[in-house]
Design an enzyme around this catalytic site. Structure first.
Site, PDB file in Angstrom:
ATOM      1  CB  THR A  79      -0.869   0.006   1.265  1.00 19.99           C
ATOM      2  OG1 THR A  79      -0.032  -0.365   2.362  1.00 19.99           O
ATOM      3  CG2 THR A  79      -2.033  -0.946   1.163  1.00 19.99           C
ATOM      4  CG  PHE A 207      -5.817   5.358   5.663  1.00 18.93           C
ATOM      5  CD1 PHE A 207      -4.716   4.537   5.492  1.00 18.93           C
ATOM      6  CD2 PHE A 207      -5.684   6.715   5.381  1.00 18.93           C
ATOM      7  CE1 PHE A 207      -3.500   5.044   5.060  1.00 18.93           C
ATOM      8  CE2 PHE A 207      -4.471   7.226   4.950  1.00 18.93           C
ATOM      9  CZ  PHE A 207      -3.374   6.394   4.786  1.00 18.93           C
ATOM     10  CB  CYS A 214      -5.865   1.548   7.574  1.00 16.74           C
ATOM     11  SG  CYS A 214      -4.116   1.189   7.458  1.00 16.74           S
TER      12      CYS A 214
HETATM   13  C1  HEM Z   1      -1.098   4.159   2.089  1.00 19.33           C
HETATM   14  C2  HEM Z   1      -1.077   3.136   2.878  1.00 19.33           C
HETATM   15  C3  HEM Z   1      -2.281   2.327   3.329  1.00 19.33           C
HETATM   16  C4  HEM Z   1      -3.555   2.311   2.854  1.00 19.33           C
HETATM   17  C5  HEM Z   1      -4.140   3.128   1.692  1.00 19.33           C
HETATM   18  C6  HEM Z   1      -4.295   1.348   3.648  1.00 19.33           C
HETATM   19  C7  HEM Z   1      -5.631   1.075   3.480  1.00 19.33           C
HETATM   20  C8  HEM Z   1      -6.331   0.171   4.250  1.00 19.33           C
HETATM   21  C9  HEM Z   1      -7.739  -0.117   4.109  1.00 19.33           C
HETATM   22  C10 HEM Z   1      -8.678   0.542   3.105  1.00 19.33           C
HETATM   23  C11 HEM Z   1      -8.048  -1.052   5.032  1.00 19.33           C
HETATM   24  C12 HEM Z   1      -9.399  -1.729   5.198  1.00 19.33           C
HETATM   25  C13 HEM Z   1     -10.293  -0.956   6.064  1.00 19.33           C
HETATM   26  C14 HEM Z   1     -11.665  -1.505   6.066  1.00 19.33           C
HETATM   27  O1  HEM Z   1     -11.920  -2.590   5.520  1.00 19.33           O
HETATM   28  O2  HEM Z   1     -12.481  -0.810   6.632  1.00 19.33           O
HETATM   29  C15 HEM Z   1      -6.850  -1.369   5.771  1.00 19.33           C
HETATM   30  C16 HEM Z   1      -6.772  -2.276   6.791  1.00 19.33           C
HETATM   31  C17 HEM Z   1      -5.609  -2.633   7.431  1.00 19.33           C
HETATM   32  N1  HEM Z   1      -4.382  -2.073   7.250  1.00 19.33           N
HETATM   33 FE1  HEM Z   1      -3.927  -0.588   5.985  1.00 19.33          FE
HETATM   34  N2  HEM Z   1      -3.435   0.796   4.556  1.00 19.33           N
HETATM   35  C18 HEM Z   1      -2.189   1.363   4.404  1.00 19.33           C
HETATM   36  C19 HEM Z   1      -1.047   1.109   5.127  1.00 19.33           C
HETATM   37  C20 HEM Z   1      -0.967   0.154   6.132  1.00 19.33           C
HETATM   38  C21 HEM Z   1       0.231  -0.118   6.914  1.00 19.33           C
HETATM   39  C22 HEM Z   1       1.557   0.629   6.785  1.00 19.33           C
HETATM   40  C23 HEM Z   1      -0.087  -1.133   7.779  1.00 19.33           C
HETATM   41  C24 HEM Z   1       0.731  -1.820   8.816  1.00 19.33           C
HETATM   42  C25 HEM Z   1       2.009  -1.756   8.910  1.00 19.33           C
HETATM   43  C26 HEM Z   1      -1.470  -1.498   7.535  1.00 19.33           C
HETATM   44  C27 HEM Z   1      -2.134  -2.480   8.208  1.00 19.33           C
HETATM   45  C28 HEM Z   1      -3.486  -2.733   8.076  1.00 19.33           C
HETATM   46  C29 HEM Z   1      -4.185  -3.753   8.831  1.00 19.33           C
HETATM   47  C30 HEM Z   1      -3.573  -4.709   9.846  1.00 19.33           C
HETATM   48  C31 HEM Z   1      -5.532  -3.684   8.442  1.00 19.33           C
HETATM   49  C32 HEM Z   1      -6.690  -4.533   8.952  1.00 19.33           C
HETATM   50  C33 HEM Z   1      -7.299  -3.826  10.149  1.00 19.33           C
HETATM   51  C34 HEM Z   1      -8.433  -4.633  10.751  1.00 19.33           C
HETATM   52  O3  HEM Z   1      -9.079  -5.405  10.024  1.00 19.33           O
HETATM   53  O4  HEM Z   1      -8.645  -4.449  11.944  1.00 19.33           O
HETATM   54  N3  HEM Z   1      -1.961  -0.681   6.530  1.00 19.33           N
HETATM   55  N4  HEM Z   1      -5.809  -0.608   5.279  1.00 19.33           N
END
Ligand code: HEM
Ligand code: FAD
Ligand code: FMN
Length: 734
Positions: A79, A207, A214
């Protein structure tokens, strides 16, 4: 399992194998770190391995750490790297945003290493990332599930309990009702802190949402701000292919595909993190470095800007900068794209622009400059007070876009209020001697700028200064060779063979192994920085009666591409830094004649030649060396001779293989240029083709390094045929 579902078994098997592989790799990393703990600063893995909950005293299990690492890899890395790639694409496509970001980074960071204190002082950098996430969110959307039977949008849609709904970020983030008519434009200003807080709720959701939003949001934004700021502090970024338009690759996330950039060390900036703490800026970087560098001469300021693909206009720019010293100016020289803000071009210095065109587009280091000119509003005359002159190199073979970019720059500068000093100069590389056209224009330029700036009474250099502006001292120090070519990377010759019968003009096939990680596409070309043949170098050494081992130190008051201020052997200098066979121009002829004998039969022969330069010099492609060999009574000093030689330029070769054959290897099919010289008794040797012809399998060709460069429309027939054949073969297999 029914027969039609058998493919699923194969897919599942692959899926399981992939998971197993990922676990194995991560477990190996953990095991290695346990046996090789980090000393000094610790990274996230060390923290997870060593950290203990202060209540329970327990640490994370290896399995837990394995899953955390996989989260960082899958959710975190893909991402964030996608976000940065999109951000760079938008910045390169929007020169004003690029300049604004650059300005913010330079103001806040200057030359200091980035610290946590800087992070809150970079609002525009943050806005760039937010705006990027709006237009191209790496996550395509998110799924929410309805708890109840309900209706949406005032009853327009019925939603049953348990139905999954996909929220599409693309549509959400480009809704004109929220973002206005320019929703499709990249405009970071709308994402500055005060603006983003006034947006309607839920209109920006890259996010995700709520409790399952996220978890890495803050980390992602922080590391991206750090990365962008550090990158812009130290590098000039430019498109590999300025005609590139965003294409998306969709896997779990979305990111650009086929998007390549060049990161060129910026003027005088240290590139921290390189093995020795400083990475040599190289030819292009060095040239950029010269913007802001004042040659240690006196006189009125003068800015020389070039846009070039293969070095012709850069060479012209070097010549102007070099001559400027003689004309009493204090020149600065750089690529057109090294100008941060075109509207702020100097008002106190004439701006001399030399540019070519490439398929009707700007050369690769003039893209942002030309774009900025196009985007400025003429009615406000934003370039009022700028005095300028434009010279364009072109080729009449490009009928429809002959001189398109120099013409555009010249007319647009005038429309924007700048004052033209002399009519645009033109040099047709496909016609008469382009160097002579340039020399004639340059003469007119000096009389115009000198007249124009006479009031400022620039202090002219004395005759003594003129003689001394390139000083050559013989020394006997080390063998250090300065080769500054960072944009080119080393390749390895794998195979090199003749394709033609012994009585035919020689054509050869050569295969290169490209450097690790470099790939090419069918139709790309390879840039080759050659060495002059030992025969040509020997001719010079013999003529001047010097040993190749002799080391000299060159100091120059004007910008030069020669290695300066450190010992270089004559062998290295004449092999790698200068063109020896370049046909001479009128200017070269005039200079050489300064050292001709005043009378006698040799003088008479030379006078005859000077009286008929077209037939006796230019049409024969006579080089300076040819002339000196034919007239040994011309006693030109070695320093003056070196000064007359143009710097070594790259040659391009269309790749004749298909990338479907091997991604990391490519082949060239080339003609070896060797023939009886029109200039005299010696054979004429094409520099690069003979250099390539003599490469041995296994030989790494530094300093003549090939590099895959940007795509050209001149896709050779052979590579196209091979590519199509391989492609259809693959399709059939599938
Ligand atoms: C530009 C960078 C990023 C974008 C655009 C992004 C976007 C997202 C999105 C859209 C979701 C899903 C949210 C949902 O379904 O409501 C998500 C979930 C998640 N993201 Fe990111 N993310 C980014 C960076 C990161 C980074 C750097 C990490 C960890 C090091 C991360 C870890 C996670 C985790 C663990 C989830 C699942 C959370 C859950 O289900 O409780 N993400 N992210
Ligand atoms: C996009 C692109 C793709 C290309 N692809 C290929 C390719 O696939 N294969 C290939 O072989 N080439 C290709 N070329 C041409 C290649 O880049 C070189 O220009 C060519 O190999 C000659 O380079 P050289 O250094 O050997 O000759 P140079 O040293 O540059 O000399 C060439 C010059 O010498 C002059 N000259 C020629 N013969 C004589 C003579 N007897 N006496 C005096 N002067 C003479 C010519 O007029 C010419 O100006 C391509 C060029 C471009 C721009
Ligand atoms: C791939 C390619 C595309 C070119 N396109 C144009 C063009 O559109 N218009 C033009 O006048 N000249 C065109 N030329 C000719 C160059 O402008 C000319 O060779 C010039 O001397 C190159 O200068 P440079 O080395 O400073 O880039 C093209 C040359 C090449 C190799």
């Amino acid at each position: 399992m029914p027969k039609f579902m058998h493919p699923l078994r194969v897919i599942n098997k692959q899926y399981e194998a992939d998971i197993k592989l990922m676990f194995e790799v991560v477990d190996e990393v953990i095991a290695h770190r346990k046996t090789h703990p980090l000393t000094g600063s610790r990274d996230l893995l060390s923290l997870m391995l060593e950290g203990k909950d202060f209540m329970t005293g327990r640490g994370l299990s290896d399995t837990n750490i394995r899953y955390q690492l996989l989260t960082f890899l899958a959710a975190g890395h893909e991402t964030t790297s996608g976000l940065l790639s999109f951000a760079l694409y938008h910045l390169l496509s929007n020169p004003q945003a690029y300049a604004a970001l650059q300005k913010e980074v330079d103001t806040v960071l200057s030359d200091n290493p980035l610290t946590v204190d800087h992070l809150s002082k970079l609002p525009y950098t943050n806005a760039v990332l937010r705006e990027t996430l709006r237009l191209n969110s790496p996550a395509l959307g998110m799924v929410v599930t309805s708890f109840n039977h309900t209706e949406l949008l005032c009853g327009e849609y019925e939603v049953r309990k348990g139905w999954p709904l996909l929220l599409d970020f693309y549509g959400l983030h480009r809704d004109p009702a929220v973002w206005g008519d320019d929703a499709e434009s990249f405009r970071p200003e709308r994402m500055l802190d005060d603006k983003i807080n006034t947006l309607p709720p839920n209109s920006w959701k890259p996010f995700g949402n709520g409790a399952r939003g996220c978890i890495g949001r803050a980390l992602a934004l922080q590391e991206s701000v750090m990365m962008l700021a550090t990158l812009f502090q130290r590098f000039e970024i430019r498109f590999d292919d300025p005609s590139y338009r965003l294409q998306l690759k969709e896997t779990i996330t979305t990111k650009p595909t086929g998007f390549k950039i060049h990161a060129i060390p910026r003027a005088g900036k240290k590139v921290f993190g390189a093995a020795n703490g400083y990475m040599s800026p190289g030819v292009l970087g060095e040239t950029l470095q010269k913007v802001g560098h004042t040659a240690p001469g006196k006189g009125a300021p003068l800015l020389v800007l070039f846009g070039t693909d293969s070095g012709t206009c850069e060479r012209f720019a070097e010549q102007i900068a070099s001559d400027a010293v003689i004309h009493g100016f204090n020149p600065k020289i750089g690529a057109m794209d090294s100008v941060e803000d075109v509207a702020n071009l100097p008002r106190d210095a004439p701006v001399i622009i030399l540019t070519s065109s490439r398929e009707g587009q700007p050369p690769e280091n003039a893209v942002r400059f030309v774009q900025a000119l196009k985007e400025m509003t003429a009615t406000t005359k934003p370039l009022q007070g700028v005095k300028y002159a434009v010279f364009g190199a072109g080729n009449h073979d490009w009928v429809r876009s002959f001189y398109r970019i120099p013409k555009l720059v010249d007319s647009r500068m005038e429309e924007l209020g700048a004052e033209r000093l002399i009519p645009r100069g033109e040099g047709d590389a496909g016609g008469a001697n382009v160097y002579n056209s340039f020399d004639a224009w340059e003469k007119a330029l000096w009389s115009a700028v000198s007249k124009d700036l006479n009031d400022a009474a620039p202090e002219a250099a004395s005759e003594l200064d003129i003689e001394d502006d390139l000083i050559v001292a013989v020394v006997g120090a080390t063998r250090d060779i300065l080769l500054r070519q960072p944009d080119l990377t080393e390749g390895k010759c794998v195979e090199n063979r003749v394709l033609t019968a012994s009585d035919q003009p020689v054509k050869r096939h050569i295969e290169f192994q490209l450097p690790l990680g470099m790939e090419y596409q069918t139709g790309d070309y390879l840039a080759v920085l050659p060495l002059n043949s030992p025969e040509s170098v020997h001719r010079v050494l013999a003529h001047f009666n010097v040993l190749g081992e002799t080391k000299i130190v060159i100091t120059s008051r004007a910008p030069t591409t020669l290695p300066t201020n450190e010992p270089v052997s004559l062998q290295d200098l004449f092999s790698g830094y200068v063109e020896l066979a370049q046909p001479m121009s009128q200017r070269n002829l005039d200079e050489v004649m300064r050292y001709a004998p005043v009378d006698g039969p040799e003088r008479q022969a030379l006078d005859k030649l000077v009286a008929n330069p077209k037939t006796d010099v230019f049409d024969k492609h006579l080089s300076v060396l040819d002339l000196l060999e034919q007239h040994p009574s011309v006693k030109i000093p070695l320093a003056q001779f070196i000064k007359l030689l143009p710097s070594m330029r790259i040659r391009r070769y269309s790749i004749s293989s298909s990338s479907l054959w091997k991604k990391a290897n490519c082949t060239l099919t080339f003609s070896v240029i060797r023939g009886s010289s029109t200039a005299g008794k010696r054979d004429f040797l094409g520099v690069a083709s003979n250099y390539l012809a003599n490469l041995m399998p296994g030989e790494r060709n530094l300093p003549g390094c090939p590099r895959a460069s940007r795509k050209t429309s001149l896709m050779p027939f052979s590579s196209g045929v091979v590519h199509n054949a391989l492609h259809s073969l693959r399709t059939e297999c599938i």
